[in-house]
Design a protein around this motif. Sequence first.
Motif, PDB file in Angstrom:
ATOM      1  N   LYS A 128       4.366 -18.602  12.564  1.00 57.11           N
ATOM      2  CA  LYS A 128       3.904 -17.283  12.162  1.00 57.11           C
ATOM      3  C   LYS A 128       3.036 -17.411  10.908  1.00 57.11           C
ATOM      4  O   LYS A 128       3.127 -18.414  10.188  1.00 57.11           O
ATOM      5  CB  LYS A 128       5.093 -16.365  11.888  1.00 57.11           C
ATOM      6  CG  LYS A 128       5.843 -15.928  13.139  1.00 57.11           C
ATOM      7  CD  LYS A 128       6.925 -14.902  12.795  1.00 57.11           C
ATOM      8  CE  LYS A 128       7.644 -14.403  14.042  1.00 57.11           C
ATOM      9  NZ  LYS A 128       8.655 -13.370  13.727  1.00 57.11           N
ATOM     10  N   PRO A 129       2.185 -16.410  10.626  1.00 58.04           N
ATOM     11  CA  PRO A 129       1.305 -16.484   9.450  1.00 58.04           C
ATOM     12  C   PRO A 129       2.035 -16.747   8.132  1.00 58.04           C
ATOM     13  O   PRO A 129       1.479 -17.373   7.228  1.00 58.04           O
ATOM     14  CB  PRO A 129       0.635 -15.100   9.434  1.00 58.04           C
ATOM     15  CG  PRO A 129       0.637 -14.668  10.863  1.00 58.04           C
ATOM     16  CD  PRO A 129       1.912 -15.206  11.432  1.00 58.04           C
ATOM     17  N   ASN A 130       3.280 -16.276   8.026  1.00 52.95           N
ATOM     18  CA  ASN A 130       4.029 -16.475   6.773  1.00 52.95           C
ATOM     19  C   ASN A 130       4.672 -17.858   6.683  1.00 52.95           C
ATOM     20  O   ASN A 130       5.291 -18.199   5.677  1.00 52.95           O
ATOM     21  CB  ASN A 130       5.106 -15.400   6.598  1.00 52.95           C
ATOM     22  CG  ASN A 130       6.209 -15.500   7.643  1.00 52.95           C
ATOM     23  OD1 ASN A 130       6.079 -16.196   8.650  1.00 52.95           O
ATOM     24  ND2 ASN A 130       7.298 -14.792   7.412  1.00 52.95           N
ATOM     25  N   GLY A 131       4.529 -18.678   7.744  1.00 51.55           N
ATOM     26  CA  GLY A 131       5.078 -20.027   7.741  1.00 51.55           C
ATOM     27  C   GLY A 131       6.352 -20.182   8.545  1.00 51.55           C
ATOM     28  O   GLY A 131       6.846 -21.298   8.717  1.00 51.55           O
ATOM     29  N   TYR A 132       6.882 -19.094   9.070  1.00 57.86           N
ATOM     30  CA  TYR A 132       8.141 -19.119   9.822  1.00 57.86           C
ATOM     31  C   TYR A 132       8.034 -20.003  11.059  1.00 57.86           C
ATOM     32  O   TYR A 132       7.055 -19.930  11.805  1.00 57.86           O
ATOM     33  CB  TYR A 132       8.518 -17.698  10.235  1.00 57.86           C
ATOM     34  CG  TYR A 132       9.724 -17.600  11.145  1.00 57.86           C
ATOM     35  CD1 TYR A 132      11.005 -17.547  10.615  1.00 57.86           C
ATOM     36  CD2 TYR A 132       9.579 -17.564  12.530  1.00 57.86           C
ATOM     37  CE1 TYR A 132      12.121 -17.450  11.440  1.00 57.86           C
ATOM     38  CE2 TYR A 132      10.686 -17.463  13.362  1.00 57.86           C
ATOM     39  CZ  TYR A 132      11.946 -17.410  12.808  1.00 57.86           C
ATOM     40  OH  TYR A 132      13.045 -17.312  13.641  1.00 57.86           O
ATOM     41  N   ASP A 164      15.885 -23.321   9.042  1.00 57.35           N
ATOM     42  CA  ASP A 164      16.894 -22.297   8.774  1.00 57.35           C
ATOM     43  C   ASP A 164      17.012 -22.029   7.275  1.00 57.35           C
ATOM     44  O   ASP A 164      17.144 -20.879   6.844  1.00 57.35           O
ATOM     45  CB  ASP A 164      18.238 -22.741   9.345  1.00 57.35           C
ATOM     46  CG  ASP A 164      19.281 -21.635   9.315  1.00 57.35           C
ATOM     47  OD1 ASP A 164      19.024 -20.570   9.911  1.00 57.35           O
ATOM     48  OD2 ASP A 164      20.338 -21.825   8.700  1.00 57.35           O
ATOM     49  N   PHE A 165      16.965 -23.090   6.475  1.00 54.35           N
ATOM     50  CA  PHE A 165      17.026 -22.966   5.017  1.00 54.35           C
ATOM     51  C   PHE A 165      15.872 -22.105   4.517  1.00 54.35           C
ATOM     52  O   PHE A 165      16.063 -21.159   3.746  1.00 54.35           O
ATOM     53  CB  PHE A 165      16.975 -24.366   4.397  1.00 54.35           C
ATOM     54  CG  PHE A 165      16.811 -24.376   2.901  1.00 54.35           C
ATOM     55  CD1 PHE A 165      17.876 -24.080   2.071  1.00 54.35           C
ATOM     56  CD2 PHE A 165      15.588 -24.692   2.332  1.00 54.35           C
ATOM     57  CE1 PHE A 165      17.724 -24.091   0.690  1.00 54.35           C
ATOM     58  CE2 PHE A 165      15.423 -24.701   0.956  1.00 54.35           C
ATOM     59  CZ  PHE A 165      16.494 -24.403   0.128  1.00 54.35           C
ATOM     60  N   ALA A 193       7.055 -23.500   3.280  1.00 54.87           N
ATOM     61  CA  ALA A 193       7.259 -23.703   4.715  1.00 54.87           C
ATOM     62  C   ALA A 193       6.574 -24.991   5.172  1.00 54.87           C
ATOM     63  O   ALA A 193       7.114 -25.725   6.015  1.00 54.87           O
ATOM     64  CB  ALA A 193       6.712 -22.511   5.502  1.00 54.87           C
ATOM     65  N   LEU A 194       5.392 -25.291   4.614  1.00 55.90           N
ATOM     66  CA  LEU A 194       4.687 -26.528   4.954  1.00 55.90           C
ATOM     67  C   LEU A 194       5.477 -27.750   4.479  1.00 55.90           C
ATOM     68  O   LEU A 194       5.545 -28.772   5.170  1.00 55.90           O
ATOM     69  CB  LEU A 194       3.290 -26.523   4.323  1.00 55.90           C
ATOM     70  CG  LEU A 194       2.295 -25.501   4.884  1.00 55.90           C
ATOM     71  CD1 LEU A 194       0.998 -25.521   4.068  1.00 55.90           C
ATOM     72  CD2 LEU A 194       1.991 -25.783   6.349  1.00 55.90           C
TER      73      LEU A 194
END
Length: 249
Positions: A128-132, A164-165, A193-194
């Motif tokens: 997802k755009p937010n890194g999810y 998950d973290f 996220a990266l």
Amino acid sequence: MENNHFFDLNYLKEMRVELTRFMMAYKFACDEINTKINILSDEFNYIHDYNPIEHVKSRIKSPESIFKKVQRKGYDFSLASIRENIRDIAGVRITCSFISDIYVLSEMLQNQGDIKVVEVKDYIKTPKPNGYQSLHMIVEIPIFMSDRTENTYVEIQIRTIAMDFWASLEHKIYYKYNKEIPGGLANELRNAALVAAELDRKMEWLHKEVSVIKEENSEDTGLAFLENGDIPAFLLKALSEYQKRIGHE
């Protein structure tokens, strides 16, 4: 007047029973999926030398949360409409050790005869755009009640410990700012996220390297047994147990 009042009481009673059945179906669906996961986990523990399943969590959306989503999406408030359109009322989240485990476990669940896969969203290959990142599946399973069979949707999320973290902490930050995260923080969350994704890739590589080394050592050990004419201790023990069972000690 009395007849109308009597009718209203019956109607309310019927509605209460239907609402109870409605919510129970999702609880039973979660229980069914959890049972399937527990069986796989036990099989991994007893038969294989590695269990990819780290944690399992399940939840049922509250009636308040369901109605808020119905209102937000503009769906009809009937139970039939909610059942068809809100497909994440029952949710199960599986946390795995490595990225490859996610796809192995997903395939195992999809191959079970009474699970119908409705939709798969791979937020690992396309975050997802937010890194999810996570793998989402909407599945449908039959729930057998006393007088009917309810085909019920369950959302299954499968992710690594790192995913998950990140998702858990992002969720807390998101709600701390009332869903309005400042731009700078949003960028930092994407960067985090990266970093989590890079950690997953590194651990996946290490996992594969260890597996290769273990397999090579196993082959060498097996050849040594053949050359020396020795029988491994675990085989001797298994043979002894078998002989006891058939009465030929």
